[in-house]
Write a protein that holds these residues in place. Structure first.
Motif, PDB file in Angstrom:
ATOM      1  N   ILE A 199      19.293  -0.937  32.015  1.00 24.28           N
ATOM      2  CA  ILE A 199      18.805  -0.050  30.964  1.00 24.28           C
ATOM      3  C   ILE A 199      18.548   1.342  31.512  1.00 24.28           C
ATOM      4  O   ILE A 199      18.900   2.349  30.902  1.00 24.28           O
ATOM      5  N   MET A 200      17.939   1.423  32.686  1.00 29.21           N
ATOM      6  CA  MET A 200      17.655   2.725  33.291  1.00 29.21           C
ATOM      7  C   MET A 200      18.942   3.469  33.617  1.00 29.21           C
ATOM      8  O   MET A 200      19.038   4.681  33.437  1.00 29.21           O
ATOM      9  N   LYS A 201      19.963   2.740  34.100  1.00 22.69           N
ATOM     10  CA  LYS A 201      21.229   3.396  34.416  1.00 22.69           C
ATOM     11  C   LYS A 201      21.888   3.934  33.162  1.00 22.69           C
ATOM     12  O   LYS A 201      22.440   5.023  33.148  1.00 22.69           O
ATOM     13  N   ILE A 202      21.863   3.146  32.075  1.00 20.90           N
ATOM     14  CA  ILE A 202      22.456   3.608  30.824  1.00 20.90           C
ATOM     15  C   ILE A 202      21.715   4.832  30.309  1.00 20.90           C
ATOM     16  O   ILE A 202      22.314   5.820  29.869  1.00 20.90           O
ATOM     17  N   ARG A 203      20.385   4.821  30.371  1.00 21.97           N
ATOM     18  CA  ARG A 203      19.600   5.949  29.892  1.00 21.97           C
ATOM     19  C   ARG A 203      19.877   7.186  30.732  1.00 21.97           C
ATOM     20  O   ARG A 203      20.051   8.295  30.210  1.00 21.97           O
ATOM     21  N   ALA A 204      19.926   7.029  32.048  1.00 24.82           N
ATOM     22  CA  ALA A 204      20.214   8.164  32.916  1.00 24.82           C
ATOM     23  C   ALA A 204      21.606   8.715  32.647  1.00 24.82           C
ATOM     24  O   ALA A 204      21.823   9.922  32.630  1.00 24.82           O
ATOM     25  N   SER A 223      22.393  17.349  19.935  1.00 23.86           N
ATOM     26  CA  SER A 223      22.310  15.900  19.907  1.00 23.86           C
ATOM     27  C   SER A 223      20.943  15.479  19.398  1.00 23.86           C
ATOM     28  O   SER A 223      19.959  16.219  19.522  1.00 23.86           O
ATOM     29  N   PHE A 224      20.873  14.271  18.841  1.00 23.28           N
ATOM     30  CA  PHE A 224      19.588  13.688  18.474  1.00 23.28           C
ATOM     31  C   PHE A 224      18.673  13.599  19.688  1.00 23.28           C
ATOM     32  O   PHE A 224      17.461  13.714  19.575  1.00 23.28           O
ATOM     33  N   TRP A 225      19.267  13.408  20.858  1.00 21.51           N
ATOM     34  CA  TRP A 225      18.477  13.184  22.066  1.00 21.51           C
ATOM     35  C   TRP A 225      17.892  14.470  22.629  1.00 21.51           C
ATOM     36  O   TRP A 225      16.947  14.425  23.415  1.00 21.51           O
ATOM     37  N   ILE A 226      18.432  15.608  22.233  1.00 19.06           N
ATOM     38  CA  ILE A 226      17.943  16.885  22.760  1.00 19.06           C
ATOM     39  C   ILE A 226      16.808  17.397  21.883  1.00 19.06           C
ATOM     40  O   ILE A 226      17.002  17.717  20.716  1.00 19.06           O
ATOM     41  N   GLU A 227      15.600  17.467  22.432  1.00 21.37           N
ATOM     42  CA  GLU A 227      14.463  17.999  21.700  1.00 21.37           C
ATOM     43  C   GLU A 227      14.376  19.516  21.840  1.00 21.37           C
ATOM     44  O   GLU A 227      13.915  20.204  20.931  1.00 21.37           O
ATOM     45  N   ARG A 228      14.823  20.029  22.980  1.00 16.25           N
ATOM     46  CA  ARG A 228      14.755  21.472  23.209  1.00 16.25           C
ATOM     47  C   ARG A 228      15.782  21.837  24.277  1.00 16.25           C
ATOM     48  O   ARG A 228      16.009  21.082  25.226  1.00 16.25           O
ATOM     49  N   ALA A 229      16.393  22.976  24.109  1.00 14.83           N
ATOM     50  CA  ALA A 229      17.379  23.425  25.097  1.00 14.83           C
ATOM     51  C   ALA A 229      17.365  24.948  25.148  1.00 14.83           C
ATOM     52  O   ALA A 229      17.546  25.606  24.130  1.00 14.83           O
ATOM     53  N   LYS A 247      15.161  19.357  27.393  1.00 19.11           N
ATOM     54  CA  LYS A 247      14.159  18.322  27.185  1.00 19.11           C
ATOM     55  C   LYS A 247      14.805  17.204  26.377  1.00 19.11           C
ATOM     56  O   LYS A 247      15.262  17.420  25.251  1.00 19.11           O
ATOM     57  N   VAL A 248      14.850  16.016  26.972  1.00 22.93           N
ATOM     58  CA  VAL A 248      15.550  14.882  26.372  1.00 22.93           C
ATOM     59  C   VAL A 248      14.532  13.838  25.930  1.00 22.93           C
ATOM     60  O   VAL A 248      13.575  13.539  26.654  1.00 22.93           O
ATOM     61  N   ARG A 249      14.736  13.286  24.735  1.00 25.89           N
ATOM     62  CA  ARG A 249      13.844  12.248  24.232  1.00 25.89           C
ATOM     63  C   ARG A 249      13.742  11.094  25.227  1.00 25.89           C
ATOM     64  O   ARG A 249      14.750  10.624  25.743  1.00 25.89           O
ATOM     65  N   MET A 250      12.510  10.663  25.482  1.00 26.50           N
ATOM     66  CA  MET A 250      12.207   9.503  26.324  1.00 26.50           C
ATOM     67  C   MET A 250      12.598   9.691  27.790  1.00 26.50           C
ATOM     68  O   MET A 250      12.533   8.756  28.567  1.00 26.50           O
ATOM     69  N   TYR A 251      13.017  10.921  28.162  1.00 23.99           N
ATOM     70  CA  TYR A 251      13.418  11.092  29.555  1.00 23.99           C
ATOM     71  C   TYR A 251      12.811  12.332  30.201  1.00 23.99           C
ATOM     72  O   TYR A 251      12.843  12.483  31.415  1.00 23.99           O
TER      73      TYR A 251
END
Length: 265
Positions: free
Chosen positions: A3-8, A202-208, A231-235
């Motif tokens: 899971i961590m590898k997929i998220r990274a 992307s949905f995952w990008i909160e701020r750029a 800034k990425v969600r959950m990461y």
């Protein structure tokens, strides 16, 4: 662990998408304001400059640069860090450019996470080379077709006196940006850009946010440093830094020769 590898992997693919977008754009959150501004005050604008003149002079400068810059080499370093400054991955080497559309990169050293290098840094380098050769074309120029300008005043940026401009994109496009541009008052060349993509990536990008700086070498304005904050969600937040050093400009025609040619001498 899987899971961590997929998220990274997801994080660095998103990071790559952001950097490719910004690299094509050749900018308001707290990070952007802090990074994009300089210490000198913004002074009133001289009376003989307006948005139309600024665009005209900027485009003329770009055309002259394209006509006279035949090539260069530089030492370039790419690195991904966290907010503490810890380097997650780094790749250095020599980038070589030959007009009008050829770039090559030879790696001299690499360190840190192999996954980050494979999924973010190496594809980023490859994408820049493909874009230069025209394999990936996106209309991202700072031109009247893509942006409107609002003149804010004049400001000192290091040793350069600049016009400060707010750039607003005419359409929502991830290859365009929204923010500020600093333009040299003598050469009408871009000295600094600070902003964020005009379209959510992307949905995952909160701020750029990004900051790009240029430097004048042998009469040509070339990249100095890029910093991109994501800034990425959950990461959390990651930072990509690209340093450009030790330029050698090769085979450049002298501006005076062009002037004499245009005058028919």
């Amino acid at each position: 662990m899987l899971i961590m590898k997929i998220r990274a992997s997801l994080v660095f693919l998103v990071l790559l998408g952001l950097i490719v977008s910004i690299s094509g754009a050749r900018a308001q959150s707290d990070r952007e304001e802090n990074s994009g501004n300089v210490a000198a005050p913004v002074d009133p604008l001289r009376p003989d400059v307006d948005e139309d003149k600024l665009f005209t002079e900027l485009l003329a400068h770009n055309q002259q640069r394209n006509a006279t810059l035949l090539g260069y080499t530089e030492q370039r370093t790419y690195k991904v860090t966290d907010t503490t400054g810890k380097v997650r991955a780094e790749e250095s080497g020599q980038m070589e450019y030959h007009a009008p559309d050829k770039k090559t990169f030879v790696t001299s050293s690499e360190s840190g996470s192999g996954m980050v290098r494979r999924m973010a840094l190496k594809p980023l380098i490859a994408s820049e080379i493909e874009t230069t050769s025209g394999k990936q074309h996106h209309d991202s120029s700072i031109s009247p077709a893509n942006y409107t300008f609002e003149l804010l005043g004049e400001q000192q940026v290091g040793s350069y006196r600049c016009f400060v401009v707010r750039a607003t994109p005419k359409r929502q496009d991830k290859y365009l940006f929204e923010g500020k541009v600093w333009i040299d008052t003598e050469d009408y060349a871009v000295v600094r850009i600070a902003g964020h993509p005009a379209k959510k990536l992307s949905f995952w990008i909160e701020r750029a946010d990004f900051v790009r700086e240029y430097q004048k070498i042998d009469g040509f304005w070339l990249s100095k440093k890029d910093e991109t904050f994501v800034k990425v969600r959950m990461y959390g937040q990651k930072i990509l830094i690209i340093d450009h050093q030790n330029y050698t400009v090769t085979g450049a025609k002298k501006t005076e020769e062009l002037v004499r040619y245009d005058d028919g001498e």
